[in-house]
Design a protein around this motif. Structure first.
Motif, mmCIF file in Angstrom:
data_model
loop_
_atom_site.group_PDB
_atom_site.id
_atom_site.type_symbol
_atom_site.label_atom_id
_atom_site.label_comp_id
_atom_site.label_asym_id
_atom_site.label_seq_id
_atom_site.Cartn_x
_atom_site.Cartn_y
_atom_site.Cartn_z
ATOM 1 N N TRP A 11 0.830 -1.204 0.000
ATOM 2 C CA TRP A 11 0.000 0.000 0.000
ATOM 3 C C TRP A 11 0.865 1.254 0.000
ATOM 4 O O TRP A 11 0.613 2.187 -0.763
ATOM 5 C CB TRP A 11 -0.926 -0.007 1.221
ATOM 6 N N ILE A 12 1.892 1.276 0.824
ATOM 7 C CA ILE A 12 2.793 2.431 0.872
ATOM 8 C C ILE A 12 3.436 2.631 -0.490
ATOM 9 O O ILE A 12 3.498 3.744 -1.001
ATOM 10 C CB ILE A 12 3.879 2.257 1.967
ATOM 11 N N GLY A 13 3.896 1.542 -1.103
ATOM 12 C CA GLY A 13 4.527 1.632 -2.417
ATOM 13 C C GLY A 13 3.561 2.068 -3.497
ATOM 14 O O GLY A 13 3.864 2.957 -4.310
ATOM 15 N N ASN A 14 2.371 1.479 -3.530
ATOM 16 C CA ASN A 14 1.376 1.808 -4.561
ATOM 17 C C ASN A 14 0.858 3.231 -4.438
ATOM 18 O O ASN A 14 0.592 3.892 -5.433
ATOM 19 C CB ASN A 14 0.203 0.825 -4.516
ATOM 20 N N GLU A 15 0.685 3.683 -3.208
ATOM 21 C CA GLU A 15 0.187 5.037 -2.974
ATOM 22 C C GLU A 15 1.293 6.075 -3.108
ATOM 23 O O GLU A 15 1.017 7.267 -3.214
ATOM 24 C CB GLU A 15 -0.425 5.149 -1.570
ATOM 25 N N GLY A 16 2.541 5.621 -3.046
ATOM 26 C CA GLY A 16 3.665 6.550 -3.084
ATOM 27 C C GLY A 16 3.706 7.454 -1.859
ATOM 28 O O GLY A 16 4.150 8.597 -1.937
ATOM 29 N N ARG A 17 3.237 6.920 -0.728
ATOM 30 C CA ARG A 17 3.186 7.729 0.494
ATOM 31 C C ARG A 17 4.578 8.158 0.907
ATOM 32 O O ARG A 17 5.479 7.350 0.999
ATOM 33 C CB ARG A 17 2.533 6.956 1.640
ATOM 34 N N PHE A 34 9.593 -5.389 14.258
ATOM 35 C CA PHE A 34 9.530 -6.225 13.058
ATOM 36 C C PHE A 34 8.778 -5.485 11.956
ATOM 37 O O PHE A 34 9.254 -5.363 10.832
ATOM 38 C CB PHE A 34 8.837 -7.555 13.387
ATOM 39 N N TYR A 35 7.595 -4.964 12.286
ATOM 40 C CA TYR A 35 6.806 -4.225 11.298
ATOM 41 C C TYR A 35 7.514 -2.940 10.889
ATOM 42 O O TYR A 35 7.562 -2.586 9.719
ATOM 43 C CB TYR A 35 5.425 -3.882 11.860
ATOM 44 N N TRP A 36 8.052 -2.228 11.866
ATOM 45 C CA TRP A 36 8.706 -0.946 11.606
ATOM 46 C C TRP A 36 9.841 -1.098 10.606
ATOM 47 O O TRP A 36 9.984 -0.302 9.688
ATOM 48 C CB TRP A 36 9.207 -0.355 12.925
ATOM 49 N N ARG A 37 10.677 -2.131 10.779
ATOM 50 C CA ARG A 37 11.804 -2.330 9.853
ATOM 51 C C ARG A 37 11.315 -2.465 8.418
ATOM 52 O O ARG A 37 11.878 -1.881 7.498
ATOM 53 C CB ARG A 37 12.616 -3.567 10.256
ATOM 54 N N ARG A 38 10.254 -3.231 8.229
ATOM 55 C CA ARG A 38 9.710 -3.435 6.879
ATOM 56 C C ARG A 38 9.097 -2.154 6.334
ATOM 57 O O ARG A 38 9.323 -1.775 5.188
ATOM 58 C CB ARG A 38 8.627 -4.520 6.917
ATOM 59 N N LEU A 39 8.295 -1.485 7.134
ATOM 60 C CA LEU A 39 7.569 -0.309 6.655
ATOM 61 C C LEU A 39 8.483 0.892 6.494
ATOM 62 O O LEU A 39 8.321 1.665 5.549
ATOM 63 C CB LEU A 39 6.400 -0.001 7.591
ATOM 64 N N ALA A 40 9.451 1.054 7.394
ATOM 65 C CA ALA A 40 10.392 2.166 7.257
ATOM 66 C C ALA A 40 11.188 2.024 5.970
ATOM 67 O O ALA A 40 11.474 3.015 5.293
ATOM 68 C CB ALA A 40 11.318 2.239 8.462
ATOM 69 N N ALA A 41 11.516 0.795 5.585
ATOM 70 C CA ALA A 41 12.219 0.575 4.321
ATOM 71 C C ALA A 41 11.349 1.002 3.140
ATOM 72 O O ALA A 41 11.841 1.596 2.171
ATOM 73 C CB ALA A 41 12.629 -0.892 4.192
ATOM 74 N N SER A 42 10.047 0.748 3.220
ATOM 75 C CA SER A 42 9.131 1.177 2.150
ATOM 76 C C SER A 42 9.020 2.692 2.093
ATOM 77 O O SER A 42 9.014 3.279 1.021
ATOM 78 C CB SER A 42 7.726 0.598 2.372
ATOM 79 N N VAL A 43 8.924 3.318 3.251
ATOM 80 C CA VAL A 43 8.849 4.775 3.309
ATOM 81 C C VAL A 43 10.134 5.369 2.736
ATOM 82 O O VAL A 43 10.102 6.342 1.984
ATOM 83 C CB VAL A 43 8.615 5.268 4.763
ATOM 84 N N LEU A 44 11.260 4.763 3.067
ATOM 85 C CA LEU A 44 12.556 5.246 2.600
ATOM 86 C C LEU A 44 12.646 5.236 1.080
ATOM 87 O O LEU A 44 13.256 6.116 0.471
ATOM 88 C CB LEU A 44 13.675 4.398 3.208
ATOM 89 N N ARG A 45 11.992 4.272 0.443
ATOM 90 C CA ARG A 45 11.992 4.231 -1.023
ATOM 91 C C ARG A 45 11.240 5.422 -1.612
ATOM 92 O O ARG A 45 11.524 5.866 -2.708
ATOM 93 C CB ARG A 45 11.394 2.918 -1.524
ATOM 94 N N ASN A 46 10.264 5.948 -0.878
ATOM 95 C CA ASN A 46 9.474 7.084 -1.356
ATOM 96 C C ASN A 46 10.049 8.427 -0.924
ATOM 97 O O ASN A 46 9.791 9.444 -1.555
ATOM 98 C CB ASN A 46 8.026 6.984 -0.859
#
Length: 131
Positions: A11-17, A34-46
C-alpha cells in the motif's frame, strides 16, 4: 505477521506515500520493531529524508499499556525526549505491534502534539487489530 506487513508495504509503495515522520511505538515485545523495519524501508523508497522518532519514546520497564486505566496513568510511564521542531510535519506513520484499545496511539499522538505536531497533520496507524 508477514501478511499484514506485506499488504501495508504494498500500500505504501502503490500510494507513493512519503511520510514526514515515522514512529515505532514503544513495546515490551519485538513485534512492532519487526513491522517498523519493513515499513520504514518502504517509506525510505518514497522519501529518504523522513524523521524517525522511534527511539525518542521511552517506556518505563515492565509497564504494559493494557494495564493503564487511563491515558494520564500511561503518560506517567511513557515519555518523549525529542527536543526538535515538528511544525512542518504533515504526514505521520505510527507503527504498533497490536491495536487493542487505541491507548498507545492516543498517547503518542498526544505527546507529539505537545511537541508541536500541527493539528492538520495526517496520522496513519499500522497495527494488526485484535478482535
Amino acid at each position: 505477521r508477514l501478511v499484514y506487513a506485506d499488504a501495508y508495504e504494498r500500500w505504501i509503495g502503490n500510494e507513493g506515500r512519503a511520510f514526514d515522520l515515522v514512529v515505532c511505538c514503544p513495546s515490551s515485545r519485538d513485534d512492532a520493531r519487526f513491522y517498523w523495519r519493513r515499513l520504514a524501508a518502504s517509506v525510505l523508497r518514497n522519501r529518504n529524508d523522513f524523521l524517525d522518532l522511534s527511539d525518542c519514546f521511552l517506556k518505563e520497564r515492565g509497564f504494559k499499556m493494557g494495564s493503564a486505566g487511563s491515558l494520564e496513568q500511561a503518560r506517567a510511564k511513557i515519555a518523549c525526549n525529542f527536543d526538535g521542531a515538528l511544525a512542518g510535519i504533515r504526514d505521520v506513520l505510527l507503527v504498533d505491534d497490536v491495536w487493542a484499545s487505541g491507548k498507545t496511539v492516543g498517547l503518542l499522538v498526544s505527546l507529539l502534539a505537545a511537541k508541536g505536531l500541527p493539528e492538520e497533520a495526517q496520522v496513519t496507524v499500522f497495527a494488526p487489530i485484535i478482535i
